[in-house]
Design an enzyme around this catalytic site. Structure first.
Site, mmCIF file in Angstrom:
data_model
loop_
_atom_site.group_PDB
_atom_site.id
_atom_site.type_symbol
_atom_site.label_atom_id
_atom_site.label_comp_id
_atom_site.label_asym_id
_atom_site.label_seq_id
_atom_site.Cartn_x
_atom_site.Cartn_y
_atom_site.Cartn_z
ATOM 1 N N ASN A 1 -6.238 3.847 -7.333
ATOM 2 C CA ASN A 1 -7.178 4.935 -6.924
ATOM 3 C C ASN A 1 -8.003 4.898 -8.085
ATOM 4 O OD1 ASN A 1 -9.199 5.067 -4.757
ATOM 5 N ND2 ASN A 1 -8.014 7.395 -4.523
ATOM 6 N N GLY B 1 -12.886 -1.779 -7.281
ATOM 7 C CA GLY B 1 -14.494 -1.403 -7.436
ATOM 8 C C GLY B 1 -15.103 -0.652 -6.012
ATOM 9 N N GLY B 2 -13.868 -0.385 -6.011
ATOM 10 C CA GLY B 2 -13.788 0.223 -4.431
ATOM 11 C C GLY B 2 -14.681 0.071 -3.553
ATOM 12 N N THR C 1 -10.017 0.325 -10.485
ATOM 13 C CA THR C 1 -8.549 -1.162 -9.711
ATOM 14 C C THR C 1 -8.677 -1.849 -10.324
ATOM 15 O OG1 THR C 1 -9.636 0.119 -7.374
ATOM 16 C CG2 THR C 1 -8.345 -2.328 -7.102
ATOM 17 N N SER D 1 -9.874 -0.845 0.355
ATOM 18 C CA SER D 1 -11.505 -2.103 0.606
ATOM 19 C C SER D 1 -10.369 -3.097 0.146
ATOM 20 C CB SER D 1 -12.646 -1.962 -0.389
ATOM 21 O OG SER D 1 -13.261 -0.591 0.711
ATOM 22 N N ARG E 1 0.954 -0.698 -0.038
ATOM 23 C CA ARG E 1 -0.090 0.207 -0.451
ATOM 24 C C ARG E 1 1.070 1.055 0.138
ATOM 25 N NH1 ARG E 1 -4.831 2.032 -1.619
ATOM 26 N NH2 ARG E 1 -6.315 2.449 -0.166
ATOM 27 N N GLU F 1 -4.532 8.143 -3.771
ATOM 28 C CA GLU F 1 -5.014 7.250 -2.839
ATOM 29 C C GLU F 1 -5.054 7.943 -1.671
ATOM 30 O OE1 GLU F 1 -5.770 4.504 -3.130
ATOM 31 O OE2 GLU F 1 -4.680 3.293 -4.838
ATOM 32 N N THR G 1 -3.828 -1.054 -7.357
ATOM 33 C CA THR G 1 -4.490 -0.238 -7.983
ATOM 34 C C THR G 1 -4.107 1.067 -7.924
ATOM 35 O OG1 THR G 1 -7.291 1.453 -7.782
ATOM 36 C CG2 THR G 1 -5.182 0.555 -5.748
ATOM 37 N N ASP H 1 -8.109 7.776 0.499
ATOM 38 C CA ASP H 1 -8.643 7.082 0.919
ATOM 39 C C ASP H 1 -8.589 7.209 2.363
ATOM 40 O OD1 ASP H 1 -9.531 5.453 -1.193
ATOM 41 O OD2 ASP H 1 -8.472 3.906 -1.271
#
Length: 573
Positions: free
Chosen positions: A395, A466-467, A375, A447, A102, A414, A393, A417
């Site tokens: 984002n 898909g967020g 994503t 997610s 991440r 990102e 992703t 988020d």
């Protein structure tokens, strides 16, 4: 065998889709698969994975090849300017590991930096340009996978991506439409214009999109590993490009990025073991809550409206807890044992009225005292039984919209988020509080939910983009596999979703019939039926007893590909 009627009813024409499989001639319950299976959101990326396998690589080498190829051919969804999560199973040791790649927050990205003069969230800064970007993580993940788990050098596994970047690939409809929706933002930036307006006009379906700067960046990564991206020429270009647009990254932050290996979350649902993503993903915790809540009912025996009602109420409670409790485990103490406990799920289940919706306002958002098509996901099983479920992703569509000049690197956005302003929803309508506030080096909550599903006879890898709707896609996939559906049927399954706030059920066209919608509304639910399709689920399955491999790719995405090759084809010249 459990009844499959309710999930079959949702499948509609998906039941007519072919199932990809290969049958072995050996006796039942093989100890190793009869070949390899790869499912990804683009056929060229799937082929890159098989290229690595044919070169003598394993599933982890294939994951590097697929990930890098997707970074080239799906700039709308992911890229080396973004990040991802990689769930791995090493067949030799039996070990599962979660590789957390991440992005991290730059030190300059304080909450105050994202507020306008009135103290409100500056949505443009949060989602566009250099301030919206976290420190890229995917290149470090590719190096980590290659060095620790793979067999092949990066110059081999990155070769397909380099070739695709240099020689180009055909623009497809989703890429063209996504660019049109983000055109105003993307054309602010010189580096973005150099890539996407190279021939004088925006990308159009059927044109060949070449990315020579990205090819050179990938070549430096292949030749020098971590140093080839996070230090040296690429790093200098990234820092200069970000600063030229007003951003404040530092060389220390870039060179200091590291992936983190974490223990996956594990829990049981009926006869399955679920191995899934821990924080900073919110997906595993939410899956544990939802499935353990739903385990209290035999869903196959319920009428469609009551069944959907109970699934929605489980979703509602899990997303509420996501908002309040979850964040980066290196920064935030979270009551994970309680949140994933069957006893806690039983308490949540007890609060569900079997015939009435629970208004989300009655589940208060009080902080505890203590992520569409934008994503992508791929799943791999190799002939040794190694598995990869990976979600990556940038984002939103095309991330920040900013390609750093001279690098071909499209930066993520990102930072949105994070809970940049506590109690204010992000671009996916998801709220957050202090647990997910930005801090230097902190990882934003996600997610993304790469998952393994295991039974006595089957090993499955599944995930989706898909967020905020990723988690519920994986939930519905697990319920579908439990009902006996094939991978292709699972990938085609119509979807519905609830995320606590806004307090409404979202449903694709055909997911809920009119009678079910009316019954849900009578229970007090707001139902937004007939929404546009979402997600791009990719899954593979090894059935040990049948001796088969099979794959499913989402029919919503016409350029995806799930393929199975028998073992002899993996070693042929």
């Amino acid at each position: 065998m459990r009844a499959m009627s309710w999930l079959r009813a949702l499948l509609l024409t998906a039941l007519l889709l072919p199932v990809l499989s290969v049958r072995a001639d050996e006796p039942p319950r093989r100890e190793t698969p009869p070949g390899a299976a790869v499912a990804s959101a683009h056929a060229l990326a799937t082929e890159a994975g098989f290229e690595a396998l044919r070169a003598g690589g394993n599933a982890f080498d294939a994951a590097v090849a697929v990930s890098a190829a997707l970074s080239v051919v799906e700039p709308i969804s992911s890229g080396i300017g973004g990040g991802g999560f990689f769930l791995l199973h090493d067949a030799k040791t039996g070990r599962d590991v979660f590789v957390d790649a991440r992005e991290t927050a730059p030190a300059a990205a304080t909450p105050q930096a994202y507020l306008d003069a009135n103290g409100e969230l500056d949505r443009d800064r949060a989602t566009n340009g250099p301030w919206s970007a976290g420190i890229p993580a995917l290149p470090a993940a590719l190096v980590h996978l290659a060095e620790k788990y793979g067999r092949l050098p990066l110059r081999t596994t990155l070769a397909p991506a380099i070739r695709l970047a240099r020689e180009g690939f055909p623009v497809y409809a989703r890429l063209e439409k996504g660019y049109a929706s983000r055109r105003e933002v993307m054309e602010r930036y010189r580096g973005t214009r150099a890539v996407f307006l190279a021939d004088g006009d925006p990308p159009q379906e059927g044109e060949i999109l070449k990315q020579p700067d990205l090819a050179r960046t990938l070549e430096r990564l292949a030749a020098m590993g971590f140093e080839g991206f996070y230090r040296g020429e690429t790093a200098r270009r990234l820092l200069a490009g970000v600063r030229a647009e007003g951003g404040r990254w530092t060389a220390h932050e870039l060179a200091g990025y590291r992936v983190v290996e974490r223990e996956p979350l594990r829990f049981r649902y009926r006869g399955w073991e679920v191995v899934t993503a821990p924080p900073p993903s919110s997906g595993g915790v939410a899956l544990a809550q939802m499935l353990q809540i739903l385990e209290g009912w035999d869903l196959s025996r319920l009428e469609p409206a009551q069944r959907t009602h109970l699934v929605v109420e489980a979703m509602r409670r899990a997303y509420r807890d996501r908002t309040i409790y979850l964040g980066d485990p290196d920064f935030v103490r979270m009551p994970l044992a309680r949140l994933t406990s069957p006893d806690y799920a039983a308490g949540l289940r007890a609060g569900i009225h079997p015939e009435r919706a629970t208004p989300s306002a009655l589940l208060p958002a009080v902080p505890a005292p203590l992520e569409d098509e934008d994503t992508t996901h791929f799943s791999i099983i190799d002939a040794e039984g190694n598995r990869v479920s990976a979600t990556q992703t940038v984002n939103l569509l095309y991330g920040s919209g900013m390609v750093v000049p001279g690098t071909g690197v499209l930066l993520n956005n990102e930072m949105d988020d994070f809970a940049l302003r506590p109690g204010t929803p992000n671009a996916f309508g998801v709220m957050g509080f202090a647990a997910n506030a930005p801090a230097p080096g902190k990882r934003m909550l996600s997610s993304m939910t790469p998952t393994f599903l295991l039974s006595d006879d089957k090993a499955i890898a599944v995930g989706a983009p898909g967020g905020s709707r990723i988690i519920t896609q994986v939930l519905l996939a697990i319920l579908a596999y439990d009902a006996g559906l094939s991978p292709q049927q699972v990938a085609a399954l119509p979807r519905f979703h609830h995320q606590w706030l806004p307090d409404a059920i979202s449903a694709e066209a055909g997911a809920l019939d009119p009678a079910t919608v009316a019954a849900l509304q009578a229970m007090g639910h707001t139902v937004n039926a007939g929404e546009a399709n979402w997600g791009n689920l990719q899954t593979v399955q090894w059935d040990r007893r049948a001796g088969t491999l099979s794959g499913g790719t989402d029919p919503r995405n016409p350029v995806g590909k799930a393929a199975v090759l028998p073992a002899p084809a993996l070693t042929s010249p």
